[in-house]
Scaffold this motif. Structure first.
Motif, PDB file in Angstrom:
ATOM      1  N   THR A   1      -9.024  -2.358 -64.644  1.00  0.00           N
ATOM      2  CA  THR A   1      -7.814  -1.436 -63.747  1.00  0.00           C
ATOM      3  C   THR A   1      -7.406  -0.483 -64.723  1.00  0.00           C
ATOM      4  OG1 THR A   1      -7.748  -3.664 -62.321  1.00  0.00           O
ATOM      5  CG2 THR A   1      -6.747  -1.245 -61.999  1.00  0.00           C
TER       6      THR A   1
ATOM      7  N   ARG B   1      -1.068   2.231 -54.901  1.00  0.00           N
ATOM      8  CA  ARG B   1      -0.948   0.406 -56.174  1.00  0.00           C
ATOM      9  C   ARG B   1       0.420   0.056 -55.005  1.00  0.00           C
ATOM     10  NH1 ARG B   1      -0.031   2.328 -61.696  1.00  0.00           N
ATOM     11  NH2 ARG B   1       0.768   0.095 -62.633  1.00  0.00           N
TER      12      ARG B   1
ATOM     13  N   ASP C   1     -12.336   0.458 -47.564  1.00  0.00           N
ATOM     14  CA  ASP C   1     -10.476   0.739 -47.969  1.00  0.00           C
ATOM     15  C   ASP C   1     -10.275   0.040 -49.713  1.00  0.00           C
ATOM     16  OD1 ASP C   1      -9.507   0.667 -45.550  1.00  0.00           O
ATOM     17  OD2 ASP C   1     -10.407  -1.538 -45.346  1.00  0.00           O
ATOM     18  N   ALA C   2      -9.106   0.611 -50.445  1.00  0.00           N
ATOM     19  CA  ALA C   2      -9.399   0.259 -51.737  1.00  0.00           C
ATOM     20  C   ALA C   2      -7.562   0.106 -52.326  1.00  0.00           C
ATOM     21  CB  ALA C   2     -10.159   1.174 -52.437  1.00  0.00           C
ATOM     22  N   SER C   3      -7.673  -1.004 -52.841  1.00  0.00           N
ATOM     23  CA  SER C   3      -5.682  -0.850 -53.607  1.00  0.00           C
ATOM     24  C   SER C   3      -6.007  -0.793 -54.850  1.00  0.00           C
ATOM     25  CB  SER C   3      -4.600  -1.978 -52.334  1.00  0.00           C
ATOM     26  OG  SER C   3      -5.741  -2.759 -52.009  1.00  0.00           O
TER      27      SER C   3
ATOM     28  N   MET D   1     -11.594  -3.858 -53.608  1.00  0.00           N
ATOM     29  CA  MET D   1     -11.933  -2.172 -52.773  1.00  0.00           C
ATOM     30  C   MET D   1     -12.971  -3.850 -51.494  1.00  0.00           C
ATOM     31  SD  MET D   1     -14.006   0.959 -54.946  1.00  0.00           S
ATOM     32  CE  MET D   1     -14.088   1.793 -53.625  1.00  0.00           C
TER      33      MET D   1
ATOM     34  N   LEU E   1      -7.653  -3.563 -58.929  1.00  0.00           N
ATOM     35  CA  LEU E   1      -8.611  -3.179 -57.757  1.00  0.00           C
ATOM     36  C   LEU E   1      -9.393  -3.857 -57.358  1.00  0.00           C
ATOM     37  CD1 LEU E   1      -9.071   0.005 -57.060  1.00  0.00           C
ATOM     38  CD2 LEU E   1     -10.850  -0.487 -58.945  1.00  0.00           C
TER      39      LEU E   1
ATOM     40  N   GLU F   1      -8.635   7.828 -56.346  1.00  0.00           N
ATOM     41  CA  GLU F   1      -8.705   8.568 -55.068  1.00  0.00           C
ATOM     42  C   GLU F   1     -10.140   9.101 -55.180  1.00  0.00           C
ATOM     43  OE1 GLU F   1      -7.427   9.291 -50.730  1.00  0.00           O
ATOM     44  OE2 GLU F   1      -7.524  11.424 -51.765  1.00  0.00           O
TER      45      GLU F   1
ATOM     46  N   LEU G   1     -12.542   7.125 -57.422  1.00  0.00           N
ATOM     47  CA  LEU G   1     -13.721   6.122 -56.173  1.00  0.00           C
ATOM     48  C   LEU G   1     -14.033   7.130 -55.671  1.00  0.00           C
ATOM     49  CD1 LEU G   1     -10.718   4.344 -55.370  1.00  0.00           C
ATOM     50  CD2 LEU G   1     -12.571   3.495 -57.365  1.00  0.00           C
TER      51      LEU G   1
ATOM     52  N   ASN H   1     -10.345   4.687 -47.833  1.00  0.00           N
ATOM     53  CA  ASN H   1      -8.812   4.926 -47.586  1.00  0.00           C
ATOM     54  C   ASN H   1      -8.301   4.336 -49.084  1.00  0.00           C
ATOM     55  OD1 ASN H   1      -6.465   4.904 -46.708  1.00  0.00           O
ATOM     56  ND2 ASN H   1      -5.998   3.197 -45.779  1.00  0.00           N
ATOM     57  N   TYR H   2      -7.044   4.862 -49.204  1.00  0.00           N
ATOM     58  CA  TYR H   2      -7.264   4.474 -50.899  1.00  0.00           C
ATOM     59  C   TYR H   2      -5.727   4.266 -50.443  1.00  0.00           C
ATOM     60  CZ  TYR H   2      -5.570   3.576 -55.321  1.00  0.00           C
ATOM     61  OH  TYR H   2      -4.996   3.516 -56.751  1.00  0.00           O
TER      62      TYR H   2
END
Length: 358
Positions: A185, A310, A344-346, A354, A352, A200, A203, A306-307
């Motif tokens: 990450t 952090r 959805d990612a964060s 997903m 990281l 974003e 990805l 949707n990112y």
């Protein structure tokens, strides 16, 4: 915290003219705390998930509450975990950060025997909505109208045969979560900063390239999601709890055998008018019914992306730590899925993650 933020005291009821939102006055007393003990053989994350599920099921848009608090089990060293569940209608990703920060400030002040004083709120959601209507009337989003009208006139993107249509019941949803370790990450974040692209975009480029390879070059048609708080730059809503989320359709053309650099360039060059805020602003608030009708006919993408950014403790020495997201249903099993695939990612705790729901 609930008294400080109006949205957390919201109530909704339906009348003949539509839905009506009301804000309950503050000072109605302390919220109920739901407590759930860990059963023998049950690990801590399981009891947290069960607590979250029960809190979600008890949310009530009409009579309240729209946010609930619970204490789940006994964790390491006999400690319990605070579980907070709020209806998405009154909170977004930014709101969650604000609630956590304010809760921790209030906790520290109370622990020291001090009076609880929280930072001032920014502009209210009602004032923001009124300003958005005014912005549309004044033509601030007019420069983007041409792009959306072109999209309305373009042929609809085809859905691959192997991808099921949206509309299935939520109870049939399956989700898979994958992620990167801390070192990987960190490499991703550094590479994004060095390249001048966002996480974003990187990805999304990976998604577009995979989709092109899987579909022999079919354009990726995806619904993007953003926090929406930048729609009105002159209005400060940085400390406002509410749901400001905006969505917009995005079409990315990419050859089947395109490399990652080409995919990244296609994503970077893809039109992104006004960070997407203009799409729904014009779709619902434009004075011209022909404009509203044209944008309403733009097909809704079968894929959403949707990112969330952090998530890190913002206060030094935070009392909050990271816990794997509990396996609790976030929506009613009776609801219908709005997308065939949701991504959805964060980045949480330096890693990281997903989540793919389908």
């Amino acid at each position: 915290v609930v008294d400080h933020h109006d949205a957390l005291r919201a109530r909704f009821h339906r009348e003949e003219t539509g839905w009506i939102q009301e804000i309950e006055p503050p000072g109605r007393g302390e919220p109920e705390i739901y407590r759930l003990s860990r059963r023998p053989g049950q690990d801590h994350e399981e009891v947290v998930g069960e607590c979250a599920r029960r809190l979600n099921e008890a949310l009530d848009l009409r009579d309240g509450p729209v946010i609930r608090f619970g204490l789940a089990g006994s964790g390491p060293e006999g400690r319990s975990t605070l579980v907070v569940a709020a209806h998405h209608l009154v909170v977004d990703g930014v709101s969650l950060r604000l609630i956590v920060e304010d809760f921790e400030r209030a906790y520290r002040q109370a622990a020291q025997g001090a009076s609880i004083v929280l930072p001032a709120r920014s502009a209210g959601a009602g004032a923001w909505a009124t300003a958005l209507e005014a912005a549309v009337r004044e033509g601030r989003f007019q420069a983007d109208l041409g792009h959306w009208m072109e999209m309305a006139a373009a042929p609809a993107a085809s859905r691959p045969e192997w991808m099921p249509a949206s509309g299935a019941a939520e109870e049939s949803t399956v989700s898979e979560t994958i992620g990167l370790g801390t070192d990987e990450t960190s490499d991703l974040l550094r590479a994004a900063a060095a390249s001048g692209h966002t996480v974003e975009q990187i990805l999304l480029a990976a998604l577009a390239r995979s989709f092109a390879q899987r579909t022999e070059g079919t354009p990726l048609y995806v619904e993007m999601e953003g926090h929406g708080r930048d729609a009105l730059p002159a209005m400060d809503v940085t400390r406002t709890v509410g749901w400001f989320t905006t969505t917009w359709p995005l079409r990315i053309e990419l050859a089947e055998k395109a490399g990652f650099d080409a995919a990244l360039q296609s994503v970077a060059l893809a039109p992104r008018p006004a960070a997407g805020a203009s799409f729904n602003a014009l779709r619902y608030l434009a004075s011209d019914p022909l404009v509203r009708g044209a944008l309403a006919r733009i097909p809704e993408p079968e894929i959403s992306f949707n990112y969330l950014g952090r998530f890190e403790p913002s206060l030094p020495g935070s009392i909050f730590g990271n816990l794997r997201e509990p396996a609790s249903r976030q929506r009613s099993a009776r609801a219908r899925r709005t997308h065939a695939l949701e991504i959805d990612a964060s980045v949480t705790g330096g890693k990281l993650s997903m989540r793919f729901a389908f």
